[in-house]
Every structure is written in structure tokens, then in C-alpha cells.
Design a protein around this motif. Structure first.
Motif, PDB file in Angstrom:
ATOM      1  N   HIS A   1      11.665  10.752 -59.773  1.00 40.97           N
ATOM      2  CA  HIS A   1      11.872   9.309 -59.592  1.00 40.97           C
ATOM      3  C   HIS A   1      13.288   8.854 -59.945  1.00 40.97           C
ATOM      4  CE1 HIS A   1      10.481   9.863 -63.736  1.00 40.97           C
ATOM      5  NE2 HIS A   1      11.331   8.882 -64.016  1.00 40.97           N
ATOM      6  N   ASP A   2      13.972   9.547 -60.852  1.00 44.24           N
ATOM      7  CA  ASP A   2      15.340   9.186 -61.230  1.00 44.24           C
ATOM      8  C   ASP A   2      16.386   9.944 -60.405  1.00 44.24           C
ATOM      9  OD1 ASP A   2      15.132  11.739 -62.283  1.00 44.24           O
ATOM     10  OD2 ASP A   2      15.637  11.148 -64.328  1.00 44.24           O
ATOM     11  N   LEU A   3      15.926  10.611 -59.335  1.00 43.21           N
ATOM     12  CA  LEU A   3      16.744  11.359 -58.375  1.00 43.21           C
ATOM     13  C   LEU A   3      17.324  12.650 -58.944  1.00 43.21           C
ATOM     14  CD1 LEU A   3      18.491   8.479 -56.427  1.00 43.21           C
ATOM     15  CD2 LEU A   3      16.289   9.575 -56.016  1.00 43.21           C
ATOM     16  N   THR A   4      16.753  13.130 -60.038  1.00 41.63           N
ATOM     17  CA  THR A   4      17.081  14.447 -60.563  1.00 41.63           C
ATOM     18  C   THR A   4      16.269  15.469 -59.793  1.00 41.63           C
ATOM     19  OG1 THR A   4      17.511  13.560 -62.760  1.00 41.63           O
ATOM     20  CG2 THR A   4      16.995  15.903 -62.634  1.00 41.63           C
ATOM     21  N   VAL A   5      16.850  16.640 -59.534  1.00 40.19           N
ATOM     22  CA  VAL A   5      16.152  17.724 -58.843  1.00 40.19           C
ATOM     23  C   VAL A   5      15.809  18.786 -59.872  1.00 40.19           C
ATOM     24  CG1 VAL A   5      16.293  19.482 -57.034  1.00 40.19           C
ATOM     25  CG2 VAL A   5      17.397  17.252 -56.711  1.00 40.19           C
ATOM     26  N   VAL A   6      14.537  19.171 -59.909  1.00 36.90           N
ATOM     27  CA  VAL A   6      14.067  20.166 -60.871  1.00 36.90           C
ATOM     28  C   VAL A   6      13.288  21.259 -60.144  1.00 36.90           C
ATOM     29  CG1 VAL A   6      14.003  18.541 -62.809  1.00 36.90           C
ATOM     30  CG2 VAL A   6      11.982  18.826 -61.392  1.00 36.90           C
ATOM     31  N   LEU A   7      13.175  22.401 -60.822  1.00 35.76           N
ATOM     32  CA  LEU A   7      12.422  23.515 -60.247  1.00 35.76           C
ATOM     33  C   LEU A   7      10.920  23.316 -60.353  1.00 35.76           C
ATOM     34  CD1 LEU A   7      14.416  26.645 -61.440  1.00 35.76           C
ATOM     35  CD2 LEU A   7      14.080  25.851 -59.096  1.00 35.76           C
ATOM     36  N   HIS A   8      10.477  22.638 -61.396  1.00 39.64           N
ATOM     37  CA  HIS A   8       9.046  22.491 -61.623  1.00 39.64           C
ATOM     38  C   HIS A   8       8.787  21.138 -62.276  1.00 39.64           C
ATOM     39  CE1 HIS A   8       5.009  23.301 -63.101  1.00 39.64           C
ATOM     40  NE2 HIS A   8       4.989  24.325 -62.289  1.00 39.64           N
ATOM     41  N   PRO A   9       7.840  20.368 -61.783  1.00 34.58           N
ATOM     42  CA  PRO A   9       7.619  19.032 -62.339  1.00 34.58           C
ATOM     43  C   PRO A   9       7.064  19.012 -63.761  1.00 34.58           C
ATOM     44  CG  PRO A   9       5.975  19.510 -60.686  1.00 34.58           C
ATOM     45  CD  PRO A   9       6.974  20.640 -60.651  1.00 34.58           C
ATOM     46  N   VAL A  10       6.478  20.103 -64.220  1.00 34.44           N
ATOM     47  CA  VAL A  10       5.922  20.114 -65.576  1.00 34.44           C
ATOM     48  C   VAL A  10       6.970  20.567 -66.589  1.00 34.44           C
ATOM     49  CG1 VAL A  10       4.145  21.124 -67.058  1.00 34.44           C
ATOM     50  CG2 VAL A  10       3.601  20.481 -64.711  1.00 34.44           C
ATOM     51  N   GLN A  11       7.801  21.509 -66.208  1.00 34.29           N
ATOM     52  CA  GLN A  11       8.832  22.037 -67.102  1.00 34.29           C
ATOM     53  C   GLN A  11      10.210  21.559 -66.652  1.00 34.29           C
ATOM     54  OE1 GLN A  11       8.083  26.134 -66.424  1.00 34.29           O
ATOM     55  NE2 GLN A  11       6.315  26.209 -67.766  1.00 34.29           N
ATOM     56  N   ASP A  12      10.318  20.286 -66.324  1.00 34.47           N
ATOM     57  CA  ASP A  12      11.526  19.778 -65.686  1.00 34.47           C
ATOM     58  C   ASP A  12      12.778  19.860 -66.553  1.00 34.47           C
ATOM     59  OD1 ASP A  12      10.676  17.777 -67.378  1.00 34.47           O
ATOM     60  OD2 ASP A  12      10.959  16.167 -65.940  1.00 34.47           O
ATOM     61  N   ASP A  13      12.679  19.789 -67.879  1.00 34.12           N
ATOM     62  CA  ASP A  13      13.868  19.841 -68.715  1.00 34.12           C
ATOM     63  C   ASP A  13      14.534  21.208 -68.710  1.00 34.12           C
ATOM     64  OD1 ASP A  13      13.611  17.189 -69.372  1.00 34.12           O
ATOM     65  OD2 ASP A  13      12.467  17.587 -71.193  1.00 34.12           O
ATOM     66  N   GLU A  14      13.786  22.243 -68.415  1.00 39.17           N
ATOM     67  CA  GLU A  14      14.329  23.594 -68.405  1.00 39.17           C
ATOM     68  C   GLU A  14      14.923  23.985 -67.062  1.00 39.17           C
ATOM     69  OE1 GLU A  14      11.389  26.337 -69.782  1.00 39.17           O
ATOM     70  OE2 GLU A  14      10.848  25.051 -71.463  1.00 39.17           O
ATOM     71  N   GLY A  15      14.525  23.333 -65.994  1.00 33.45           N
ATOM     72  CA  GLY A  15      14.936  23.760 -64.668  1.00 33.45           C
ATOM     73  C   GLY A  15      15.671  22.704 -63.869  1.00 33.45           C
ATOM     74  N   VAL A  16      16.561  21.957 -64.491  1.00 26.56           N
ATOM     75  CA  VAL A  16      17.304  20.921 -63.774  1.00 26.56           C
ATOM     76  C   VAL A  16      18.344  21.577 -62.869  1.00 26.56           C
ATOM     77  CG1 VAL A  16      18.878  18.966 -63.999  1.00 26.56           C
ATOM     78  CG2 VAL A  16      16.952  19.195 -65.574  1.00 26.56           C
ATOM     79  N   LEU A  17      18.283  21.251 -61.574  1.00 29.44           N
ATOM     80  CA  LEU A  17      19.245  21.780 -60.606  1.00 29.44           C
ATOM     81  C   LEU A  17      20.304  20.753 -60.234  1.00 29.44           C
ATOM     82  CD1 LEU A  17      16.824  23.584 -58.143  1.00 29.44           C
ATOM     83  CD2 LEU A  17      18.139  24.577 -60.020  1.00 29.44           C
ATOM     84  N   TRP A  18      19.974  19.476 -60.352  1.00 31.47           N
ATOM     85  CA  TRP A  18      20.890  18.413 -59.935  1.00 31.47           C
ATOM     86  C   TRP A  18      20.557  17.162 -60.727  1.00 31.47           C
ATOM     87  CZ3 TRP A  18      24.975  18.079 -56.625  1.00 31.47           C
ATOM     88  CH2 TRP A  18      25.401  16.806 -56.249  1.00 31.47           C
ATOM     89  N   ASP A  19      21.588  16.549 -61.312  1.00 22.22           N
ATOM     90  CA  ASP A  19      21.345  15.307 -62.044  1.00 22.22           C
ATOM     91  C   ASP A  19      22.500  14.322 -61.903  1.00 22.22           C
ATOM     92  OD1 ASP A  19      23.240  16.486 -63.639  1.00 22.22           O
ATOM     93  OD2 ASP A  19      22.092  16.356 -65.484  1.00 22.22           O
ATOM     94  N   ALA A  20      23.242  14.438 -60.821  1.00 22.27           N
ATOM     95  CA  ALA A  20      24.362  13.532 -60.568  1.00 22.27           C
ATOM     96  C   ALA A  20      23.882  12.343 -59.735  1.00 22.27           C
ATOM     97  CB  ALA A  20      25.492  14.270 -59.855  1.00 22.27           C
ATOM     98  N   ASP A  21      23.635  11.238 -60.399  1.00 23.00           N
ATOM     99  CA  ASP A  21      23.152  10.036 -59.717  1.00 23.00           C
ATOM    100  C   ASP A  21      24.356   9.228 -59.230  1.00 23.00           C
ATOM    101  OD1 ASP A  21      21.831   7.865 -58.744  1.00 23.00           O
ATOM    102  OD2 ASP A  21      20.977   7.239 -60.655  1.00 23.00           O
ATOM    103  N   THR A  22      24.791   9.530 -58.022  1.00 18.58           N
ATOM    104  CA  THR A  22      25.924   8.833 -57.425  1.00 18.58           C
ATOM    105  C   THR A  22      25.429   7.945 -56.284  1.00 18.58           C
ATOM    106  OG1 THR A  22      26.325  10.555 -55.778  1.00 18.58           O
ATOM    107  CG2 THR A  22      27.429  10.813 -57.926  1.00 18.58           C
ATOM    108  N   PRO A  23      26.231   6.984 -55.861  1.00 17.39           N
ATOM    109  CA  PRO A  23      25.819   6.164 -54.714  1.00 17.39           C
ATOM    110  C   PRO A  23      25.571   7.009 -53.459  1.00 17.39           C
ATOM    111  CG  PRO A  23      27.641   5.108 -55.855  1.00 17.39           C
ATOM    112  CD  PRO A  23      27.469   6.474 -56.471  1.00 17.39           C
ATOM    113  N   GLN A  24      26.378   8.043 -53.247  1.00 14.56           N
ATOM    114  CA  GLN A  24      26.198   8.914 -52.082  1.00 14.56           C
ATOM    115  C   GLN A  24      24.866   9.665 -52.156  1.00 14.56           C
ATOM    116  OE1 GLN A  24      28.866   9.010 -54.138  1.00 14.56           O
ATOM    117  NE2 GLN A  24      30.592   8.329 -52.901  1.00 14.56           N
ATOM    118  N   TRP A  25      24.517  10.138 -53.346  1.00 13.71           N
ATOM    119  CA  TRP A  25      23.250  10.855 -53.529  1.00 13.71           C
ATOM    120  C   TRP A  25      22.071   9.911 -53.303  1.00 13.71           C
ATOM    121  CZ3 TRP A  25      20.968  15.190 -53.143  1.00 13.71           C
ATOM    122  CH2 TRP A  25      19.785  15.486 -53.815  1.00 13.71           C
ATOM    123  N   ARG A  26      22.148   8.705 -53.841  1.00 13.97           N
ATOM    124  CA  ARG A  26      21.079   7.713 -53.626  1.00 13.97           C
ATOM    125  C   ARG A  26      20.892   7.438 -52.141  1.00 13.97           C
ATOM    126  NH1 ARG A  26      18.585   4.961 -57.368  1.00 13.97           N
ATOM    127  NH2 ARG A  26      19.212   5.332 -59.501  1.00 13.97           N
TER     128      ARG A  26
END
Length: 82
Positions: A37-62
Motif C-alpha cells: 500500500h505504501d508502494l514498497t516492493v517486497v518479496l513476501h507480504p508476511v516477511q516484508d521487512d526482510e525482503g524489501v526490493l524497492w522503497d523509493a517513493d518518487t512522483p515517477q514511481w507513483r
């Protein structure tokens, strides 16, 4: 807001021009990743803090998430929903 995730093939996210590929040789175009929901990309929705692939919330990404991926948190899960 209630946490919301939607699965996508990594190939779809790699279409974003500024995508920075994580150093993970095990990830292929067919790998399912989760857009949160915050536009972060993760490997797994349950273990999301360990598998973050993308967390750059930019206007282009939105814009990419909204217009290309058609990502939107369902109204009933938003805290501002009546």
C-alpha cells in the motif's frame, strides 16, 4: 490503513525506467513480488521487512504504479473510507 499487497511479476516492475535491480541472481522475470500500500516492493507480504526490493517513493514511481500497473488500494481498506 489496513495493510494491502498485490502480487506482480517482477517483469512488470522492471518496465519502470528507474528500476534499480537488486543484487539477487535468483530473481527472474517470472518471480512474483508484492507491491504494498505504501508502494514498497517486497518479496513476501508476511516477511516484508526482510525482503524489501524497492522503497523509493518518487512522483515517477507513483505515476507508474497508478497508470501502468493500475495499482490502487481498495476503498474499503483505506482509513478515509466512509
Amino acid at each position: 490503513m489496513i495493510p494491502y499487497y498485490r502480487g506482480h511479476l517482477l517483469a512488470d516492475l522492471r518496465r519502470f525506467p528507474q528500476w534499480v535491480e537488486p543484487e539477487r541472481p535468483d530473481l527472474t522475470d517470472e518471480t512474483v513480488v508484492y507491491l504494498r500500500h505504501d508502494l514498497t516492493v517486497v518479496l513476501h507480504p508476511v516477511q516484508d521487512d526482510e525482503g524489501v526490493l524497492w522503497d523509493a517513493d518518487t512522483p515517477q514511481w507513483r505515476t507508474f504504479c497508478e497508470s501502468v500497473l493500475r495499482f490502487e488500494v481498495p476503498a474499503e481498506l483505506r482509513t478515509d473510507a466512509s
